[in-house]
Design an enzyme around this catalytic site. Structure first.
Site, PDB file in Angstrom:
ATOM      1  N   GLU A  73       0.701  -1.323   0.137  1.00  0.00           N
ATOM      2  CA  GLU A  73      -0.120  -0.015  -0.021  1.00  0.00           C
ATOM      3  C   GLU A  73       0.818   1.362   0.008  1.00  0.00           C
ATOM      4  O   GLU A  73       0.287   2.298  -0.535  1.00  0.00           O
ATOM      5  CB  GLU A  73      -0.807   0.091   1.292  1.00  0.00           C
ATOM      6  CG  GLU A  73      -1.810  -1.269   1.242  1.00  0.00           C
ATOM      7  CD  GLU A  73      -3.299  -0.574   0.255  1.00  0.00           C
ATOM      8  OE1 GLU A  73      -3.216   0.365  -0.362  1.00  0.00           O
ATOM      9  OE2 GLU A  73      -4.321  -1.351   0.296  1.00  0.00           O
ATOM     10  N   SER A 333     -26.356 -31.584  52.197  1.00  0.00           N
ATOM     11  CA  SER A 333     -25.437 -31.751  53.259  1.00  0.00           C
ATOM     12  C   SER A 333     -24.105 -30.856  53.157  1.00  0.00           C
ATOM     13  O   SER A 333     -23.419 -30.860  53.896  1.00  0.00           O
ATOM     14  CB  SER A 333     -25.124 -33.173  53.207  1.00  0.00           C
ATOM     15  OG  SER A 333     -26.311 -33.991  53.726  1.00  0.00           O
TER      16      SER A 333
END
Length: 681
Positions: A73, A333
């Site tokens: 680019e 429990s």
């Protein structure tokens, strides 16, 4: 000619000055992200306009990708001031020679300017504006900051913006370690993101990628063999889902602080992934409506390392969107260890105290063991390891259920009673209340920490300062219980003596629990239906415990041994004082207990109406409280909350904070309690 050039320059300068300052706000509108303790992405969220726009910077991407991007680019990006005259001349010459646009003259900085000020037209005026904006960007920002903007704003097709979002959507990973082919594809897409979308136009995406690879080879960024291999890689033809780890926790923290865009949590992505996978695997052998919740906590800091709120966030039949670590459920429990811990802490019993496991009646309440059998005379240690119900109720009766609940609440734990305002009964010790997996697991963290229960943390925080915590029991009592639970028989095929753990099964087989800890971690597991429906065969030991032991195995480290026992422990029965050798209801523990009259609340009487204005002291009302009988110390409570420190005196003075109906209670040293309802006016 010179005059014309001067005029053009002046016109350009006037045009530049007429432009308003470039608004960088578009760069700040990013997706909210939730990260683990090491910065790994747990879950991103869409922006308000429905886009994936993940924060990303130069340090977050593969250096090869950056090199390819510049080579394709803008190869003079690091040197030019925002515009590249050579590039523009080249583009103009190619256009004149070919009669069409062959290559653009835009630099990366100009592309960033266009992304910050998007415009549809592609005119000379628009190009000029981009050039001026590029020069402005170069004056205001560094090259690295400009690249950060490009990496964040570049379009990649559909609602994907930024290279990080594209890397997750197309390759399912962070952009730090891209292959040559993957990096080339991400370089090619922003030029024409909609006509090169790999999930829709794979052939066009492949051709664009190969053109980038050819440029990469000519620039010497990859060898011919590397480029050939990259061309053979398949183009992804579908988008992948974004990470969705710990979705319940992620939604919670975002809802708590919606203005934040970055949430750093204490969770570990690796462990979170492992435990979510474990929950899914184990759910395959369960009914479709049954879900699994798992919580892993660091004992030292109280930080949550993993939180699995359910099996499948998107499964409607499992109510997957509900965070079941925060659901109130009956613990069965699983609360028994804390009955024993408080009994040890209050001098009522010792691990070697002998308890009777035989039929017993407490008023209309008749506790029974899970297997409907009785063991006879057993030690407290054995009774807890076997999770016998009758000895646990016997200890709770000696301790007092109100005192038990008060101590849990003092430690910061929220428990819900079936009937608010009523006096708790002995059934609370066997699951007759509601508690969350978060609070239950936190209590077990307290045992691992010597009785000190920490507040849970889910956000990453500095290790400076004291950890918020509340003491439940002293270290000796906590060590007794931890040592006892370490000897509990493990599930089938599990190695004994590696973690201390306890299971629980609620009434009607609605909840199965297993919580365990070593020196470093505590893990809690809950299994059940979100709608509280019964599940035949849902037992903590056979369903939840194997998941717990598997969860510890997935920590990836061996369980850490417990610290050495405190100096104050009593190790053998022979060294126990006589009152601690047996706990029998028909044999008082001390002679003084025989002569102690029953506890009564002498004042105020039941149903009294008390005028507070008649007892003002320095502008504040005072109410005298008086107990009769019982054994010190005495603890006074109003509406179930302690209002005065325990005292050996039978009389006390309390300053009410308001008027109305109130329930006043007193608990003596033996656990006996008495309550009255009065009206203060």
């Amino acid at each position: 000619m010179a005059l014309l050039a001067t005029a053009a320059t002046a016109t350009l300068a006037l045009y530049a000055r007429a432009l308003p300052p470039l608004d960088l706000a578009a760069a700040s509108d990013r997706s909210t992200v939730v990260l683990d303790r090491e910065g790994r992405l747990l879950r991103p969220f869409l922006t308000a306009d429905g886009r994936w726009k993940l924060p990303v910077g130069v340090d977050d991407v593969d250096p090869r990708y950056l090199a390819m991007l510049k080579a394709f680019e803008d190869k003079r990006f690091d040197a030019h001031p925002g515009i590249d005259p050579l590039g523009m001349l080249r583009a103009a010459a190619q256009m004149l020679a070919n009669g069409r646009v062959v290559s653009g003259g835009s630099t990366l900085t100009m592309q960033v300017a266009r992304l910050l000020e998007p415009r549809e037209e592609r005119t000379l005026s628009a190009k000029l504006r981009q050039a001026l904006r590029a020069l402005e960007l170069e004056r205001r920002l560094s090259k690295s900051q400009i690249l950060d903007l490009y990496l964040t704003l570049a379009p990649f097709g559909g609602n994907l913006e930024g290279v990080r979002a594209a890397s997750f959507a197309y390759f399912g990973k962070e952009p730090r370690r891209l292959s040559t082919a993957e990096a080339a594809l991400l370089v090619a897409l922003p030029q024409s993101p909609e006509t090169r979308r790999p999930d829709r136009l794979a052939e066009a995406a492949g051709k664009a990628r190969d053109r980038v690879l050819a440029r990469v080879e000519r620039a010497g960024l990859a060898t011919a063999s590397e480029v050939a291999a990259a061309r053979e890689e398949a183009i992804p033809t579908a988008r992948r889902p974004f990470p969705n780890l710990a979705p319940h926790v992620a939604e919670q923290v975002v809802a708590e602080a919606p203005a934040l865009r970055r949430h750093e949590l204490s969770l570990e992505a690796r462990l979170q992934t492992a435990l979510e996978s474990l929950a899914r695997e184990r759910s395959l052998g369960l009914a479709p409506q049954v879900s699994i919740a798992i919580l892993a906590i660091d004992n030292e800091t109280g930080e949550v390392r993993a939180s699995v709120g359910g099996v499948d966030y998107f499964a409607a039949e499992r109510a997957g969107s509900l965070d079941l670590t925060r659901a109130l459920r009956s613990p069965g429990s699983a609360l028994k260890p804390f009955i024993y811990a408080l009994a040890f802490d209050n001098g009522i019993a010792h691990p070697e105290t002998m308890l009777e496991d035989r039929p017993a009646r407490y008023g209309i309440y008749i506790p029974e063991n899970f297997d409907m059998t009785f063991q006879g005379m057993v030690s407290a240690r054995k009774a807890l390891q076997l999770s016998l119900n009758v000895p646990a109720v016997e200890l709770l009766a000696a301790l007092g259920p109100q005192r038990f609940l008060s101590r849990l609440r003092d430690a910061g734990v929220s428990v819900a009673m079936p009937k608010e305002g009523g006096a708790p009964g002995l059934a609370v010790g066997l699951g007759g209340l509601g508690i969350t997996l978060q609070d239950l697991t936190r209590l077990f963290v307290g045992l691992a920490r010597g009785g000190d229960v920490p507040a849970l943390r889910v956000r990453a925080s500095p290790r400076e300062g004291a950890i918020p915590s509340s003491r439940l029991v002293e270290p000796v009592a906590a060590w007794y219980v931890a040592d006892t639970l370490l000897g509990a028989p493990p599930p089938l095929n599990a190695v004994p003596g590696r973690i201390a753990y306890k299971t629980g099964t609620s009434y009607g087989y609605r909840d199965a629990w297993a919580v365990g800890f070593d020196r470093r971690h505590t893990i809690g597991v809950w299994v059940g239906r979100a709608d509280n429906g019964a599940v035949p065969g849902l037992v903590g030991r056979s369903v939840a415990a194997p998941i717990l032991f598997d969860a510890f195995a997935r920590l990836g480290i061996d369980p850490r041994p417990f610290p050495q026992p405190p100096d104050a422990i009593v190790a053998t029965t022979a060294n126990l004082p006589p009152p601690l050798r047996h706990l029998r209801q028909d044999v008082p523990k001390t002679i003084a207990a025989i002569a102690t009259p029953a506890l009564k609340l002498a004042f105020p009487p039941e149903g009294a109406r008390i005028d507070l204005s008649a007892s003002l002291i320095d502008g504040r009302a005072e109410l005298n409280l008086k107990a009769a009988g019982g054994a010190p110390p005495y603890t006074w409570l109003v509406d179930g909350t302690p209002v005065l420190s325990p005292t050996r005196r039978r009389e006390a003075v309390w300053q009410p904070s308001g008027k109305g109906f109130m329930r006043i209670s007193v608990i003596d040293g033996s656990g006996a309690s008495e309550s009255v309802s009065v009206r203060l006016q």
